[in-house]
Design a protein around this motif. Structure first.
Motif, mmCIF file in Angstrom:
data_model
loop_
_atom_site.group_PDB
_atom_site.id
_atom_site.type_symbol
_atom_site.label_atom_id
_atom_site.label_comp_id
_atom_site.label_asym_id
_atom_site.label_seq_id
_atom_site.Cartn_x
_atom_site.Cartn_y
_atom_site.Cartn_z
ATOM 1 N N ARG A 11 0.852 -1.189 0.000
ATOM 2 C CA ARG A 11 0.000 0.000 0.000
ATOM 3 C C ARG A 11 0.882 1.231 0.000
ATOM 4 N N SER A 12 0.576 2.169 -0.875
ATOM 5 C CA SER A 12 1.251 3.462 -0.850
ATOM 6 C C SER A 12 0.181 4.544 -0.836
ATOM 7 N N GLU A 13 0.413 5.551 -0.023
ATOM 8 C CA GLU A 13 -0.592 6.598 0.156
ATOM 9 C C GLU A 13 -0.038 7.934 -0.323
ATOM 10 N N GLU A 14 -0.858 8.643 -1.064
ATOM 11 C CA GLU A 14 -0.518 9.968 -1.545
ATOM 12 C C GLU A 14 -1.552 10.950 -1.009
ATOM 13 N N ASP A 15 -1.472 12.202 -1.409
ATOM 14 C CA ASP A 15 -2.370 13.232 -0.880
ATOM 15 C C ASP A 15 -3.842 12.918 -1.115
ATOM 16 N N THR A 16 -4.169 12.512 -2.336
ATOM 17 C CA THR A 16 -5.579 12.336 -2.684
ATOM 18 C C THR A 16 -5.973 10.898 -2.985
ATOM 19 N N LYS A 17 -5.017 9.977 -2.924
ATOM 20 C CA LYS A 17 -5.361 8.594 -3.278
ATOM 21 C C LYS A 17 -4.513 7.591 -2.509
ATOM 22 N N VAL A 18 -5.026 6.368 -2.474
ATOM 23 C CA VAL A 18 -4.324 5.231 -1.898
ATOM 24 C C VAL A 18 -4.173 4.218 -3.023
ATOM 25 N N VAL A 19 -2.942 3.748 -3.238
ATOM 26 C CA VAL A 19 -2.679 2.797 -4.311
ATOM 27 C C VAL A 19 -2.267 1.470 -3.688
ATOM 28 N N TYR A 20 -2.959 0.410 -4.063
ATOM 29 C CA TYR A 20 -2.596 -0.937 -3.659
ATOM 30 C C TYR A 20 -1.909 -1.606 -4.847
ATOM 31 N N HIS A 21 -0.718 -2.143 -4.609
ATOM 32 C CA HIS A 21 0.050 -2.818 -5.649
ATOM 33 C C HIS A 21 -0.053 -4.320 -5.400
ATOM 34 N N LEU A 22 -0.632 -5.031 -6.346
ATOM 35 C CA LEU A 22 -0.788 -6.480 -6.248
ATOM 36 C C LEU A 22 0.258 -7.142 -7.121
ATOM 37 N N THR A 23 1.088 -7.990 -6.510
ATOM 38 C CA THR A 23 2.108 -8.722 -7.242
ATOM 39 C C THR A 23 1.830 -10.209 -7.066
ATOM 40 N N VAL A 24 1.830 -10.940 -8.172
ATOM 41 C CA VAL A 24 1.624 -12.385 -8.142
ATOM 42 C C VAL A 24 2.753 -13.062 -8.910
ATOM 43 N N ASN A 25 2.820 -14.371 -8.818
ATOM 44 C CA ASN A 25 3.805 -15.158 -9.561
ATOM 45 C C ASN A 25 3.642 -14.889 -11.054
ATOM 46 N N GLN A 26 4.747 -14.899 -11.774
ATOM 47 C CA GLN A 26 4.718 -14.595 -13.210
ATOM 48 C C GLN A 26 3.774 -15.536 -13.970
ATOM 49 N N ASP A 27 3.665 -16.776 -13.528
ATOM 50 C CA ASP A 27 2.776 -17.737 -14.192
ATOM 51 C C ASP A 27 1.300 -17.421 -13.968
ATOM 52 N N ASP A 28 0.987 -16.653 -12.928
ATOM 53 C CA ASP A 28 -0.396 -16.376 -12.564
ATOM 54 C C ASP A 28 -0.912 -15.021 -13.039
ATOM 55 N N VAL A 29 -0.066 -14.215 -13.646
ATOM 56 C CA VAL A 29 -0.479 -12.865 -14.051
ATOM 57 C C VAL A 29 -1.658 -12.923 -15.017
ATOM 58 N N GLY A 30 -1.616 -13.802 -15.988
ATOM 59 C CA GLY A 30 -2.705 -13.926 -16.953
ATOM 60 C C GLY A 30 -4.016 -14.336 -16.313
ATOM 61 N N LYS A 31 -3.943 -15.167 -15.285
ATOM 62 C CA LYS A 31 -5.152 -15.612 -14.602
ATOM 63 C C LYS A 31 -5.798 -14.476 -13.823
ATOM 64 N N VAL A 32 -4.977 -13.595 -13.270
ATOM 65 C CA VAL A 32 -5.508 -12.477 -12.493
ATOM 66 C C VAL A 32 -6.052 -11.390 -13.413
ATOM 67 N N ILE A 33 -5.406 -11.184 -14.543
ATOM 68 C CA ILE A 33 -5.869 -10.162 -15.483
ATOM 69 C C ILE A 33 -7.066 -10.662 -16.283
ATOM 70 N N GLY A 34 -7.028 -11.894 -16.749
ATOM 71 C CA GLY A 34 -8.140 -12.472 -17.487
ATOM 72 C C GLY A 34 -8.175 -12.037 -18.935
#
Length: 75
Positions: A23-46
């Motif tokens: 999680r990174s927080e800025e003045d007006t927004k909060v950004v969540y960075h999701l990292t998965v195994n390279q083999d699973d990226v396609g499954k998460v994106i769809g």
């Protein structure tokens, strides 16, 4: 919010131990960075990003009124 993202993504991937949500927080927004195994990226994106869009919709809907705007970045 981190637990929500992990609970949505865990059933989708083959390597749930590689899921990292930061999680990174800025003045007006909060950004969540999701990292998965390279083999699973396609499954998460769809196909055409449909699963990623659905995950983002659920995360955005879970925001409470007083919070800053939430973004989900999938890597």
């Amino acid at each position: 919010m981190k637990a929500l993202i992990e609970s949505i993504v865990t059933p989708l991937v083959d390597h749930p131990e590689d899921i990292v949500v930061t999680r990174s927080e800025e003045d007006t927004k909060v950004v969540y960075h999701l990292t998965v195994n390279q083999d699973d990226v396609g499954k998460v994106i769809g196909k055409n990003g449909r699963i990623a869009k659905s995950i983002r919709t659920v995360v955005y809907a879970a925001k409470t009124d007083g919070e800053k705007r939430i973004y989900l970045d999938i890597m």
